[in-house]
Design a protein around this motif. Structure first.
Motif, PDB file in Angstrom:
ATOM      1  N   UNK A 205       0.792  -1.199   0.093  1.00  0.00           N
ATOM      2  CA  UNK A 205       0.076  -0.162   0.093  1.00  0.00           C
ATOM      3  C   UNK A 205       0.760   1.289   0.162  1.00  0.00           C
ATOM      4  N   UNK A 206       0.408   2.148  -0.489  1.00  0.00           N
ATOM      5  CA  UNK A 206       1.130   3.579  -0.531  1.00  0.00           C
ATOM      6  C   UNK A 206       1.020   4.442   0.919  1.00  0.00           C
ATOM      7  N   UNK A 207       2.067   4.908   1.129  1.00  0.00           N
ATOM      8  CA  UNK A 207       1.925   5.864   2.480  1.00  0.00           C
ATOM      9  C   UNK A 207       1.585   7.025   2.055  1.00  0.00           C
ATOM     10  N   UNK A 208       1.490   8.156   2.886  1.00  0.00           N
ATOM     11  CA  UNK A 208       0.820   9.453   2.694  1.00  0.00           C
ATOM     12  C   UNK A 208       1.919  10.031   1.707  1.00  0.00           C
TER      13      UNK A 208
ATOM     14  N   UNK B 104       5.520   2.980  -1.708  1.00  0.00           N
ATOM     15  CA  UNK B 104       5.085   1.652  -1.463  1.00  0.00           C
ATOM     16  C   UNK B 104       5.187   0.957  -0.214  1.00  0.00           C
ATOM     17  N   UNK B 105       4.470   0.478   0.502  1.00  0.00           N
ATOM     18  CA  UNK B 105       4.986  -0.176   1.982  1.00  0.00           C
ATOM     19  C   UNK B 105       4.449  -1.665   1.845  1.00  0.00           C
ATOM     20  N   UNK B 106       5.110  -2.391   2.534  1.00  0.00           N
ATOM     21  CA  UNK B 106       4.736  -3.855   2.655  1.00  0.00           C
ATOM     22  C   UNK B 106       4.904  -4.365   3.931  1.00  0.00           C
TER      23      UNK B 106
ATOM     24  N   UNK C 141       6.590  -1.465   5.685  1.00  0.00           N
ATOM     25  CA  UNK C 141       8.025  -1.044   5.379  1.00  0.00           C
ATOM     26  C   UNK C 141       8.184  -0.975   3.877  1.00  0.00           C
ATOM     27  N   UNK C 142       9.091  -0.306   3.442  1.00  0.00           N
ATOM     28  CA  UNK C 142       9.664  -0.368   2.075  1.00  0.00           C
ATOM     29  C   UNK C 142      10.149  -1.656   1.567  1.00  0.00           C
TER      30      UNK C 142
END
Length: 155
Positions: free
Chosen positions: A27-30, A34-36, A144-145
């Motif tokens: 999901x994308x942070x603000x 991308x974060x996982x 996290x990235x």
């Protein structure tokens, strides 16, 4: 029983469970990055990394049963330069009359994997388990990235 037939056809074999599909969610942070929840999982479950990781546990030339929810046809083919690959789909004549859904298929694959000489899970569940990734299986709630390179980790 089908699992006994398949194990008999496989002979002396090893197995890996490669969980990808649902666990690769990002999901994308603000800031739009991308974060996982499993930052190394995509990298760790690619054939090149799998080959490096399992080489210390499974010698070349062995039959390797691969159970995975990966949807890309031929995704694990690069492993065939070291191993004789087998999938549940190779035994569709045995399984198709019995399997009505993916949960049933996973249960049969689980029994097949448990019969392997060496079984490597996606995530380490117990202290003595062999695993493809060191990322925790349980949801840490820490997005996290994703990491896609091997960061100097060679075979």
């Amino acid at each position: 029983m089908s699992t006994l037939q398949i194990k008999g056809l496989l002979g002396d074999y090893d197995a890996i469970h490669v969980r990808r599909g649902d666990k690769l969610k990002t999901r994308k942070d603000r800031f739009g990055v991308d974060r996982s929840l499993h930052p190394h999982l995509d990298r760790d479950t690619h054939p090149q990394f799998i080959s490096c990781r399992i080489a210390k546990w499974i010698p070349p030339g062995r039959t390797l049963f691969v159970a995975s929810n990966e949807k890309t046809p031929g995704f694990f083919s690069p492993l065939s330069d070291r191993y004789k690959l087998a999938y549940s789909s190779n035994y569709s004549s045995i399984l198709d009359p019995l399997v009505e859904n993916n949960y049933q298929l996973f249960m049969i694959e689980r029994l097949i994997m448990m019969g392997a000489k060496t079984f490597i899970r996606t995530f380490k569940e117990g202290d003595t388990d062999l695993s493809l990734t060191d990322d925790p299986k349980k949801n840490t709630k820490t997005w996290q990235k994703p990491v896609y390179t091997m960061d100097g980790e060679g075979c």
